[in-house]
Design a protein around this motif. Structure first.
Motif, PDB file in Angstrom:
ATOM      1  N   THR A 137     -44.807 -37.034  79.228  1.00 20.44           N
ATOM      2  CA  THR A 137     -46.020 -37.829  78.998  1.00 20.44           C
ATOM      3  C   THR A 137     -47.242 -37.256  79.705  1.00 20.44           C
ATOM      4  N   ALA A 146     -45.670 -39.059  65.273  1.00 17.38           N
ATOM      5  CA  ALA A 146     -44.864 -38.938  66.489  1.00 17.38           C
ATOM      6  C   ALA A 146     -45.739 -38.727  67.721  1.00 17.38           C
ATOM      7  N   GLN A 206     -48.427 -41.833  68.235  1.00 18.70           N
ATOM      8  CA  GLN A 206     -47.874 -43.114  68.674  1.00 18.70           C
ATOM      9  C   GLN A 206     -47.157 -43.024  70.016  1.00 18.70           C
ATOM     10  N   ASP A 207     -46.459 -41.919  70.263  1.00 16.59           N
ATOM     11  CA  ASP A 207     -45.654 -41.825  71.482  1.00 16.59           C
ATOM     12  C   ASP A 207     -46.448 -41.326  72.686  1.00 16.59           C
ATOM     13  N   THR A 267     -46.435 -38.335  73.751  1.00 16.52           N
ATOM     14  CA  THR A 267     -45.632 -37.315  74.432  1.00 16.52           C
ATOM     15  C   THR A 267     -46.089 -35.927  74.017  1.00 16.52           C
ATOM     16  N   ARG A 309     -50.714 -32.439  73.602  1.00 17.53           N
ATOM     17  CA  ARG A 309     -50.460 -33.874  73.769  1.00 17.53           C
ATOM     18  C   ARG A 309     -51.723 -34.629  73.388  1.00 17.53           C
TER      19      ARG A 309
END
Length: 660
Positions: A436, A477, A480-481, A483, A499
């Motif tokens: 993250t 992906a 939303q995440d 990561t 990121r």
């Protein structure tokens, strides 16, 4: 209650119903089990069994249907190829956002589906491509030729340089598949024809010219009339898509570029280079080649023993004749060989290497012969061959001194590749510890964290403009995440890990924010309508009997007469030319009027006073033949398209747009 239920579900009727239900569920279950419950296909083309061509599409035993699939990998490769073609065609005008549309994706998918349709049709038709046809295609490829002749050494070298490298066997399979796929459409395309009357009519149309009078209207004055709030609101509501703010993202990224890495590895010493030379000596050796000719006595597949014996005896007789003093092997081949590819050349096969280009029995026999020797009959799947070995070209290699610089350069590149892979691998390992955030991972490997954005698909620049980076940056992906991505390759020894820091979805801009743009759009629309109305007013006057020349004089319009305007020429402009040839041919003594909007937004009004057909006598036989060939190609292409369209109706085609 349970007893009553049991009584109701007993008996032969219930058993039969259960049996019918079990069959489809059983096949579905087996298919799911064998496929692991996952499907990476984006499209599937299915055809009924050969023994039941009219099987309905709803037939449950679909596992018995023949099928071809378009995988995600095939689609990605095809879409990327289309992207590169579009980028090359448009240059700086290429817009990744405009290309990344569902319509473009479906267009590429349909092309791949058409290919699978043809593959399935070829298989169902039992089309087979012979080894001789594959060899002939490869031998005639200019990339594999030296001085106009097929060169085995160049052939193997070219295959080895592909990414990934190909073996002769793999390449032959690819060529066989390509020839199999092309056979039906090529046959249909070659059936196109054009009659003499069709050509005459086409020549008259293509050579047609038109005599016109044209008048250019001045641009409509800029509209400065008031725009009410109600008009602004109505325009804004009716053109909401024109005033949306595109989706945007802000990224942080770590750039791993092998070109900027310092090469800390020590230069390879002489001992290391010599060891590598010895280990890879075969790379610098050209294989032995043999100049061969042959006579083929073909034997059909599945021939009985008597037929095979007769062919062997004929080959033995030809071998004996070829060994006679003064015998002409080439003449014997021309008169007796069944190999269409080499017969006309006296059986010449050019230079052959022991690399699998020829079938094994053929090569084994050839490389066991002495120069000038005529072989006994050699049996292969094609029949019996009589071989003539005309000349031997020994293999030779380069010395260490000749290739030392090449080895040193390769060693340096390998060291650089190793350093790049090591750094990229360490970065990935660090990212996995904390996906993250990129800061800790970048610090651990000594690289900076960079930032770019906010940008939309249309405004992406720098590293973000790379199609793979752009696709990942706006993927669900990462958005939303929050990561880090996997390494994204943007060039040789060059990748980035990105990121998404911030994401702003597409949204309508408030009316207050775009009010000036809405007013400008309303006024531009008013000006465009005023310009067209002025042109329509002149057309109405012409319809009432006024001449365009008189109107131009009265209204002080710039005008002129243009006799013999040719079809398709960019004169007076492409837009006007297209409009001139779209109006009806005028009746005798009359004119046909029309209008055309120019790039400036202003209009031109024209009248066609005469149509002059193309002169058949001015077309040379060569030009007529060339035109006929073009028409036949167009007719053939249309027939192929119709054939594929008909097959698509017969087959069951499933597209998975969610996988694109």
């Amino acid at each position: 209650m349970l007893q009553k239920l049991r009584d109701k579900t007993s008996g032969w009727i219930a058993t039969a119903v259960l049996g019918l239900l079990i069959v489809p569920f059983a096949f579905v279950g087996v298919n799911e089990y064998m496929g692991g419950g996952s499907d990476s296909t984006v499209a599937k083309v299915e055809a009924p069994p050969a023994w039941w061509h009219s099987a309905p599409h709803w037939w449950p035993l679909s596992m018995l249907w023949q099928h071809e699939e378009v995988t995600q990998e095939e689609f990605r490769a095809g879409f990327e190829q289309a992207r590169q073609q579009q980028r090359q065609a448009l240059g700086d005008n290429f817009d990744p956002r405009d290309f990344e549309t569902l319509d473009n994706k479906l267009k590429v998918l349909d092309q791949l589906v058409d290919r699978k349709v043809l593959q399935l049709a070829a298989k169902r038709a039992g089309i087979q491509v012979s080894d001789a046809a594959v060899r002939k295609t490869i031998a005639e490829e200019p990339a594999f030729q030296v001085d106009g002749k097929f060169d085995p050494a160049r052939y193997t070298q070219m295959l080895a340089t592909q990414t990934p490298a190909l073996t002769p066997v793999q390449f032959q399979k690819d060529q066989r598949d390509r020839l199999q796929l092309a056979l039906i459409p090529q046959g249909i395309a070659d059936s196109g024809f054009a009659t003499s009357k069709e050509l005459d009519r086409l020549i008259r149309l293509l050579g047609e010219t038109r005599d016109i009078t044209i008048a250019a209207l001045p641009p409509a004055p800029a509209d400065d009339t008031p725009v009410t709030d109600a008009q602004i609101k109505a325009w804004y509501d009716g053109h909401a898509a024109d005033f949306k703010q595109g989706e945007s993202v802000t990224l942080e990224y770590v750039d791993v570029d092998g070109a900027t890495l310092a090469n800390t590895a020590a230069p390879a010493d002489e001992a290391a280079l010599r060891k590598r030379y010895e280990d890879e000596k075969s790379r610098f050796m050209s294989p032995e080649q043999r100049l061969a000719s042959h006579i083929l006595v073909a034997v059909p597949a599945g021939a009985d023993a008597a037929t095979q014996k007769a062919a062997e005896q004929k080959a033995a007789t030809l071998a004996a004749q070829a060994r006679q003093p003064g015998a002409d092997f080439a003449a014997l081949a021309k008169a007796n060989s069944d190999d269409a590819g080499s017969k006309a050349g006296g059986g010449d096969l050019s230079w052959v290497a022991h690399d699998g280009t020829m079938v094994k029995p053929f090569e084994d026999a050839l490389f066991a012969m002495q120069a000038g020797q005529i072989s006994d009959p050699v049996k292969t799947d094609f029949g019996y061959h009589v071989l003539q070995l005309r000349e031997i070209r020994p293999g030779h290699g380069k010395s260490f001194e000749e290739v030392r610089d090449e080895l040193a350069r390769e060693q340096a590149e390998a060291d650089g590749e190793r350093a790049y892979n090591d750094l990229a691998g360490r970065l990935v390992n660090e990212v996995l510890k904390n996906p993250t955030a990129l800061g800790p991972a970048a610090k651990a490997v000594g690289l900076p964290v960079q930032r770019i954005g906010p940008f939309s698909r249309a405004t992406a620049s720098g590293i973000a403009a790379n199609p793979a980076v752009l696709r990942a940056a706006f993927s669900d992906a990462l958005v939303q995440d929050g990561t880090a991505s996997d390494p994204i390759e943007v060039g040789p020894k060059h990748s980035v890990v990105i990121r998404v820091l911030q994401h702003t979805p597409e949204q309508a801009q408030p009316l207050a924010q775009v009010r000036d743009a809405v007013i400008a759009a309303i006024r531009a629309d008013r000006s465009a309508k005023a310009a067209e109305a002025a042109a329509d007013a002149i057309l109405a006057r012409i319809a009432k009997g006024e001449t365009l020349k008189d109107i131009a004089t009265a209204d002080k319009l710039q005008s002129g007469e243009l006799p013999g305007v040719p079809r398709g020429a960019p004169m007076p402009s492409p837009e006007i030319n297209a409009a001139v040839f779209s109006v009806q041919k005028p009746a005798a003594g009359k004119v046909t009027a029309g209008k055309a909007r120019m790039e400036t937004g202003a209009y031109a009004v024209f009248v066609v006073s005469k149509v002059n057909e193309g002169d058949l006598s001015k077309i040379t036989p060569e030009e007529r033949m060339g035109l006929q060939q073009q028409v036949m190609q167009m007719e053939g292409g249309t027939a192929v398209d119709a054939f594929v369209a008909a097959l698509r109706k017969q087959y069951r085609i499933t597209r998975r747009e969610d996988q694109l």
